[in-house]
Write a protein that holds these residues in place. Structure first.
Motif: not given
Length: 459
Positions: A23-26, A101-103, A108-111, A116-118
């Protein structure tokens, strides 16, 4: 400028560390909590923009913690649930309580990043829609191409690039909030929230809670300052703020932190303050009604928003804008303003400024009929020329002095009045006054009235 602040709540240290790094990389700022108690402490210290919440924790499960947050008055931030041993029933319950949402683990880091973005985008849109519903009209950019407006746009863009606080001054209805939103949209904080506080609309006994939030019985209510963290806080009609709240705000702005009402731990925020008033704040300070230290904190960069009568050439574009708005947003019938009607409106004094113009357009679309809005209909909507109470003579006309001077003052007032009623049209003025146009032009020049520059303009 960092993006959102995310709280990661998970009892597994490896997962917390991995999520923090990704997340910090983003570009996000990240805080961690291992237990429900630590999560409560973290959200008390700083309001998160989003929470990643594990289901299974040693002291309290995530669904119960989520329910407790909801019971405090609703979720003030989106929550994404995570679990490696969840069930369909658990996912349904979390969603019913308001989780975005529920993960399932392994994640899956991409998911996760996409979710998070959405979630953050959905929260931003919901916040903007709530704010826009409170506003009379959606103006994303100030309308007008006059030299006055062009210069103000350039000034606002220069100011926006810096982090300085801004005090907007101007008459009621002149568009101070629109310019504040325009500044925010062109600043490095554009991706952060724009939070508006109508100071005059807040009850005195609730103003401190509204701005600074409250802690009571373990429950947290986030105030507008925290809601605006990372973005801009717009204080509309700041001169109406009560003395106690002024003192709290001055202290918060000086130190960059504050205490919630009933709280014991200081809360740090990063907010750009944009304030507005139609009053002379310096005069309010001299009269003892506004704190001097707060005045100088807010008065870093002053911006004067001009009244509508100082840029009447923008009125046709404003009329088109509001007609289109009411047709699109409220389903009102489309009508166009005749040239004579537009000229009349260009020569109106507009004491209520853009707000008055907007209300006039709405009234004409609701009550009128036919494709065109004519001069007579505009005159009726304006209510005719407003006379001063008890005044028998036009303003500036007296019964004193030589007859020649009195007659000249009366004639000038008479022709200005008739030119306004004619919407600036000399042909209509000639009809109203019963004068031949050549003689009328000579008379107007002799009285110092130039109809090309608007009624009452001098050569």
């Amino acid at each position: 400028m960092s993006k959102a602040h995310i709280l990661v709540v998970d009892d597994e240290e490896d997962i917390r560390r991995l999520l923090r790094e990704i997340l910090e990389d983003e570009g996000y700022s990240v805080d961690e909590a291992q237990t429900a108690a630590e999560a409560d402490a973290a959200r008390r210290a700083r309001r998160p923009d989003l929470v990643l919440l594990d289901i299974w924790m040693p002291d309290l499960d995530g669904v119960t913690l989520l329910r407790r947050w909801v019971d405090e008055g609703g979720l003030p931030f989106p929550v994404i649930m995570m679990s490696g041993h969840g069930t369909v029933e658990t996912a349904v319950e979390a969603t019913r309580l308001g989780a975005y949402d529920y993960l399932e683990k392994p994640l899956s880091m991409s998911k996760l990043l996409l979710t998070v973005e959405r979630a953050l985008e959905a929260e931003r849109l919901q916040r903007e829609n709530v704010g826009l519903r409170r506003r009379a009209a959606v103006v994303t950019e100030p309308v007008g191409r006059s030299l006055v407006m062009q210069r103000l746009r350039e000034q606002i863009r220069r100011i926006a690039a810096h982090g300085s606080w801004v005090l907007f001054t101007g008459e009621p209805g002149s568009g101070k909030e629109t310019w504040a939103r325009y500044l925010h949209a062109h600043s490095p904080r554009r991706d952060g929230p724009f939070v508006e506080v109508g100071v005059a609309a807040i009850a005195r006994e609730n103003s401190a809670v509204e701005l600074f939030g409250r802690e009571e019985g373990g429950r947290i209510q986030y105030g507008r300052l925290e809601q605006a963290n990372g973005g801009s806080l717009f204080l509309d009609e700041v001169a109406d703020m009560d003395p106690e709240t002024q003192a709290r705000l001055a202290s918060a702005l000086e130190g960059g932190s504050f205490l919630r009402v009933g709280g014991a731990e200081p809360v740090t925020v990063d907010v750009r303050i944009l304030a507005a008033t139609h009053r002379d704040l310096a005069a309010e300070v001299r009269a003892g009604r506004f704190r001097e230290d707060l005045f100088y904190q807010l008065h870093v960069v002053p911006v004067a928003v001009p009244p509508l009568r100082e840029h009447p050439e923008d009125i046709p574009e404003l009329l088109d804008f509001y007609v289109d708005h009411f047709v699109r947003e409220e389903g009102l019938p489309f009508r166009r303003f005749s040239t004579a009607a537009q000229n009349r409106l260009r020569n109106h004094d507009w004491p209520g400024n853009i707000r008055e113009l907007r209300n006039l357009v709405q009234r004409l679309l609701i009550l009128g009929a036919g494709e065109e809005i004519g001069l007579e209909e505009v005159e009726a909507a304006l209510g005719g020329e407003v006379q001063r109470p008890g005044a028998a003579l036009p303003e500036g006309v007296t019964l004193e002095g030589p007859l020649r001077e009195a007659r000249e003052r009366f004639e000038r007032a008479y022709f200005v009045h008739q030119l306004r009623r004619a919407g600036g049209s000399v042909a209509e003025l000639a009809r109203r006054t019963g004068m031949e146009r050549t003689h009328l032009y000579r008379k107007l020049r002799a009285l110092g009235i130039d109809p090309r520059r608007g009624a009452g303009a001098e050569d």
